[in-house]
Design a protein around this motif. Structure first.
Motif, mmCIF file in Angstrom:
data_model
loop_
_atom_site.group_PDB
_atom_site.id
_atom_site.type_symbol
_atom_site.label_atom_id
_atom_site.label_comp_id
_atom_site.label_asym_id
_atom_site.label_seq_id
_atom_site.Cartn_x
_atom_site.Cartn_y
_atom_site.Cartn_z
ATOM 1 N N UNK A 272 34.525 4.448 13.277
ATOM 2 C CA UNK A 272 34.049 4.150 13.537
ATOM 3 C C UNK A 272 32.547 3.396 13.071
ATOM 4 N N UNK A 273 33.047 3.209 12.238
ATOM 5 C CA UNK A 273 32.293 2.210 11.328
ATOM 6 C C UNK A 273 32.538 0.909 12.640
ATOM 7 N N UNK A 274 33.807 0.526 12.673
ATOM 8 C CA UNK A 274 34.455 -1.006 13.656
ATOM 9 C C UNK A 274 33.176 -0.836 14.901
ATOM 10 N N UNK A 275 33.143 0.134 15.404
ATOM 11 C CA UNK A 275 32.102 0.263 16.768
ATOM 12 C C UNK A 275 31.361 0.857 16.619
ATOM 13 N N UNK A 276 30.683 0.529 15.084
ATOM 14 C CA UNK A 276 29.091 0.452 15.666
ATOM 15 C C UNK A 276 28.552 2.162 16.213
ATOM 16 N N UNK A 277 29.561 3.240 16.010
ATOM 17 C CA UNK A 277 29.645 4.692 16.006
ATOM 18 C C UNK A 277 28.646 5.601 14.912
ATOM 19 N N UNK A 278 28.691 5.240 13.922
ATOM 20 C CA UNK A 278 27.961 5.556 12.726
ATOM 21 C C UNK A 278 27.819 4.632 11.594
ATOM 22 N N UNK A 279 27.230 4.281 11.058
ATOM 23 C CA UNK A 279 27.177 3.226 9.979
ATOM 24 C C UNK A 279 27.337 3.955 8.567
ATOM 25 N N UNK A 280 27.280 5.527 8.642
ATOM 26 C CA UNK A 280 27.142 5.713 7.248
ATOM 27 C C UNK A 280 29.200 6.131 7.366
ATOM 28 N N UNK A 281 29.583 6.125 7.994
ATOM 29 C CA UNK A 281 30.678 5.804 7.792
ATOM 30 C C UNK A 281 31.802 4.500 7.618
ATOM 31 N N UNK B 100 34.754 -9.442 7.178
ATOM 32 C CA UNK B 100 35.320 -10.857 7.792
ATOM 33 C C UNK B 100 36.195 -9.947 9.090
ATOM 34 N N UNK B 101 37.071 -8.701 8.884
ATOM 35 C CA UNK B 101 38.657 -8.517 9.583
ATOM 36 C C UNK B 101 37.386 -7.629 10.645
ATOM 37 N N UNK B 102 36.258 -6.855 10.656
ATOM 38 C CA UNK B 102 35.644 -6.542 11.070
ATOM 39 C C UNK B 102 35.410 -6.996 12.431
ATOM 40 N N UNK B 103 34.720 -8.322 11.678
ATOM 41 C CA UNK B 103 34.078 -9.420 12.995
ATOM 42 C C UNK B 103 35.311 -10.120 13.971
ATOM 43 N N UNK B 104 36.570 -10.080 13.173
ATOM 44 C CA UNK B 104 37.368 -10.946 13.857
ATOM 45 C C UNK B 104 37.788 -9.672 15.196
ATOM 46 N N UNK B 105 37.666 -8.399 14.722
ATOM 47 C CA UNK B 105 38.562 -7.455 15.564
ATOM 48 C C UNK B 105 37.574 -6.881 16.901
ATOM 49 N N UNK C 121 38.297 -2.892 26.009
ATOM 50 C CA UNK C 121 39.408 -2.311 24.477
ATOM 51 C C UNK C 121 38.232 -1.600 23.969
ATOM 52 N N UNK C 122 37.169 -2.403 23.973
ATOM 53 C CA UNK C 122 36.162 -1.548 23.199
ATOM 54 C C UNK C 122 35.988 -0.195 23.024
ATOM 55 N N UNK C 123 35.715 0.143 24.726
ATOM 56 C CA UNK C 123 35.495 0.646 25.441
ATOM 57 C C UNK C 123 36.023 2.162 25.735
ATOM 58 N N UNK C 124 37.781 1.573 25.229
ATOM 59 C CA UNK C 124 38.647 2.855 25.416
ATOM 60 C C UNK C 124 39.187 2.751 23.988
ATOM 61 N N UNK C 125 39.212 2.420 23.092
ATOM 62 C CA UNK C 125 38.933 2.633 21.312
ATOM 63 C C UNK C 125 37.834 3.520 20.972
ATOM 64 N N UNK C 126 36.970 3.378 21.475
ATOM 65 C CA UNK C 126 35.479 4.198 21.514
ATOM 66 C C UNK C 126 36.639 6.181 21.564
ATOM 67 N N UNK C 127 36.878 5.450 23.311
ATOM 68 C CA UNK C 127 37.540 7.189 23.729
ATOM 69 C C UNK C 127 38.209 7.678 23.451
ATOM 70 N N UNK C 128 39.232 7.097 23.028
ATOM 71 C CA UNK C 128 40.259 7.390 21.453
ATOM 72 C C UNK C 128 39.304 8.633 20.730
ATOM 73 N N UNK C 129 38.467 6.922 19.290
ATOM 74 C CA UNK C 129 38.000 8.192 18.565
ATOM 75 C C UNK C 129 36.946 9.131 18.737
ATOM 76 N N UNK C 130 36.259 9.417 19.825
ATOM 77 C CA UNK C 130 35.501 9.922 20.288
ATOM 78 C C UNK C 130 36.632 11.448 20.659
#
Length: 207
Positions: free
Chosen positions: A47-56, A109-114, A165-174
């Motif tokens: 969630x944090x990586x994908x910007x879904x919820x900053x609290x995560x 650093x890793x989040x920016x790369x990922x 990739x971003x959409x796919x990862x967001x779908x899996x997390x959701x």
């Protein structure tokens, strides 16, 4: 159909396959992969990586060794979203231990790369690297094994989400987040002594 097993490891393997392939199931009270702390942390990290919820981001940083007072200091200096890129100068005035400062910089650093890699479609690679990050910050062998099991749950693509990739990862997390929430709701509705209760090692009922 019901499944009985001698060990919880076998039940975990069965549950992972049900989750991966979106097969409805129930598991007797206790021990579910969905209810594990590692699943909560993995979902929070995604969630944090994908910007879904900053609290995560706080959940992930706490796992990586950033203390509660240090998180408060970071929020006071930088607002709600701690994982947006920050310069070294911006962090200079924040009271952090050396280990917390290192972990915070590492995650940023890793989040920016990922994020860039996800945009290029490297979903499996990013999942593997995220798993590695979480494993780096625990010495508990049981927790490491649980994280490996949890990561496998997210390995199957979600149909209809496309190749981005971003959409796919967001779908899996959701999807897994919804499944986890539904499972917690079912658990809350159970009554002691009811038919849903069972022995610790009674396995998933698939149907």
């Amino acid at each position: 159909m019901g499944v009985l097993a001698r060990t919880n490891k076998r039940l975990d393997d069965m549950e992972v396959q049900c989750l991966k392939h979106r097969v409805p199931y129930t598991r007797s009270e206790g021990g579910s992969v969905l209810k594990s702390h590692e699943m909560a942390v993995f979902l929070a990290a995604l969630s944090a990586l994908l910007g879904m919820d900053a609290r995560d981001g706080d959940v992930l940083l706490a796992w990586c060794g950033v203390g509660e007072d240090e998180l408060k200091a970071l929020h006071a200096a930088h607002g709600a979203d701690l994982l947006q890129p920050k310069s070294k100068a911006a962090l200079a005035g924040v009271d952090l231990s050396p280990n917390a400062r290192k972990a915070y910089a590492q995650v940023q650093r890793r989040f920016e790369e990922w994020g860039q890699l996800l945009a290029a479609g490297a979903v499996a690679y990013v999942l593997d690297k995220l798993l590695g990050l979480l494993i780096e910050h625990t010495d508990d062998k049981r927790s490491v094994a649980a994280l490996e099991i949890v990561c496998e749950v997210f390995s199957k693509p979600v149909g209809g989400a496309g190749d981005d990739g971003t959409v796919q990862m967001r779908a899996r997390a959701a999807h897994q987040g919804h499944v986890r929430a539904a499972g917690q709701g079912q658990e809350a509705r159970r009554q002691p002594g009811g038919a849903a209760d069972g022995p610790r090692r009674q396995g998933p009922g698939v149907g």
